[in-house]
Motif scaffolding. Structure first.
Motif, PDB file in Angstrom:
ATOM      1  N   ASP A 239       0.809  -1.211   0.000  1.00 20.15           N
ATOM      2  CA  ASP A 239       0.000   0.000   0.000  1.00 20.15           C
ATOM      3  C   ASP A 239       0.846   1.267   0.000  1.00 20.15           C
ATOM      4  N   GLU A 240       2.094   1.157   0.484  1.00 15.48           N
ATOM      5  CA  GLU A 240       2.967   2.322   0.540  1.00 15.48           C
ATOM      6  C   GLU A 240       4.265   2.050  -0.213  1.00 15.48           C
ATOM      7  N   LEU A 241       4.885   3.123  -0.707  1.00 19.99           N
ATOM      8  CA  LEU A 241       6.084   2.984  -1.536  1.00 19.99           C
ATOM      9  C   LEU A 241       7.243   2.353  -0.763  1.00 19.99           C
ATOM     10  N   ASP A 242       7.452   2.800   0.477  1.00 22.60           N
ATOM     11  CA  ASP A 242       8.548   2.248   1.265  1.00 22.60           C
ATOM     12  C   ASP A 242       8.370   0.747   1.483  1.00 22.60           C
ATOM     13  N   SER A 243       7.148   0.342   1.723  1.00 23.13           N
ATOM     14  CA  SER A 243       6.868  -1.085   1.922  1.00 23.13           C
ATOM     15  C   SER A 243       7.076  -1.868   0.639  1.00 23.13           C
TER      16      SER A 243
END
Length: 345
Positions: A239-243
């Motif tokens: 769901d998030e770019l870092d993840s």
């Protein structure tokens, strides 16, 4: 495949059984994310790595010649373990375009064959400048085949006048007695063929292994940063770019590759760059000069390709330092950018 290979209509066939280690990170060929490749001479033993699948394919007569990449030992050590000819060309002699970059200043495309002649034919087909690789040499490619003589035309002492140096540091403590015996027998055979042979000492030889691993891992940590799941590599839904970055790298790269990235990143980090990477580059220059001095006295230098014969599958899996130490015979050549030929005669 580089442009030279395309121009010569070289046909390359990829085989499922030609299994190699992930991103060339193995001296055994055992840490890949697929089936294990065995040594055709003894299926309980490793074929060497990281281009072990290429060496095993030639050894098992599945193909006449094959290609591999050589960063520190990955063509010559498998060739030795599998009993075939392995050639690491001079750095820049063959284009690296299309090769997955591991350590850019050390990587080279090498050749496997059942004979030196077959290996020379393959090298001639792929050598030359490539506009897609700025590091590829613009020097004219000689006709390697013209240097081969038929056995009937040879004299009783065909190597008369050739000056051969046996690297003393490669036959001392830490090398299996059988390996030392074999290399001394090869040296004696050289003398029987007419060459002059002497032992030569390269004091910086033992420094090659730590220098190699500092430089290779540092370069790999930079090169492999591109496998983030967006530009290259498998992408994991997040769901998030870092993840997405973190999970894609965590699940897309094997444990050996991740360990080498971490070690390389540490060597390049603030406060350690001068102590590790910069000093390794300085010692690399010393190693290069050491070889240059030796080759001013001798036409060729010889040594074993590995300190031991092919070991059992899984024997060194839990001792990575022992596996890394197996590269001691070969890494100096890559650091110096020199060519090397492994011939199991």
């Amino acid at each position: 495949m580089n442009q030279k290979a395309r121009d010569t209509n070289l046909m390359v066939q990829k085989q499922k059984m030609n299994n190699v280690a992930e991103i060339t990170c193995s001296a055994s060929n055992l840490d890949e994310e697929d089936e294990v490749t065995a040594n055709p001479w003894d299926v309980s033993r490793v074929p060497g790595g990281s281009s072990g699948g290429s060496a095993a394919a030639v050894s098992a007569r599945q193909c006449v010649v094959s290609l591999g990449s050589d960063t520190g030992e990955s063509v010559r050590q498998p060739a030795s373990f599998c009993g075939v000819v392995g050639l690491k060309p001079t750095y820049g002699r063959v284009s690296r375009f299309g090769l997955m970059a591991y350590a850019s200043s050390l990587d080279a495309i090498g050749c496997f064959g059942s004979s030196v002649a077959d290996t020379g034919i393959l090298l001639h087909a792929i050598a030359g400048h490539d506009r897609f690789d700025a590091t590829s040499s613009k020097q004219e490619v000689p006709n390697f085949l013209s240097h081969f003589d038929s056995a009937s035309s040879l004299e009783s002492k065909p190597l008369k006048g050739l000056r051969v140096g046996l690297i003393r540091e490669t036959i001392e403590d830490g090398v299996d007695a059988g390996v030392v015996s074999a290399i001394r027998a090869a040296a004696s055979h050289f003398e029987e063929l007419g060459c002059s042979l002497n032992e030569v000492s390269l004091p910086s030889f033992s420094l090659g292994l730590p220098v190699y691993y500092v430089l290779a891992l540092s370069e790999s940590s930079s090169n492999l940063s591109r496998y983030d799941g967006i530009r290259y590599g498998n992408q994991v839904h997040a769901d998030e770019l870092d993840s997405l970055y973190g999970d894609s790298r965590a699940k897309g790269l094997g444990s050996e590759v991740k360990m080498r990235i971490l070690m390389g990143t540490y060597a390049l980090s603030a406060g350690y760059y001068d102590a590790y990477y910069k000093r390794a580059q300085q010692v690399r220059t010393i190693i290069r000069n050491s070889f240059k001095e030796a080759l001013n006295q001798y036409d060729i230098l010889i040594s074993p390709a590995a300190p031991s014969v092919a070991y059992k599958i899984g024997e060194k899996k839990n001792d990575p330092l022992a596996m890394y130490a197996g590269d001691i015979m070969t890494v100096n050549v890559n650091l110096a950018g020199l060519p090397a030929l492994e011939n199991s005669f």
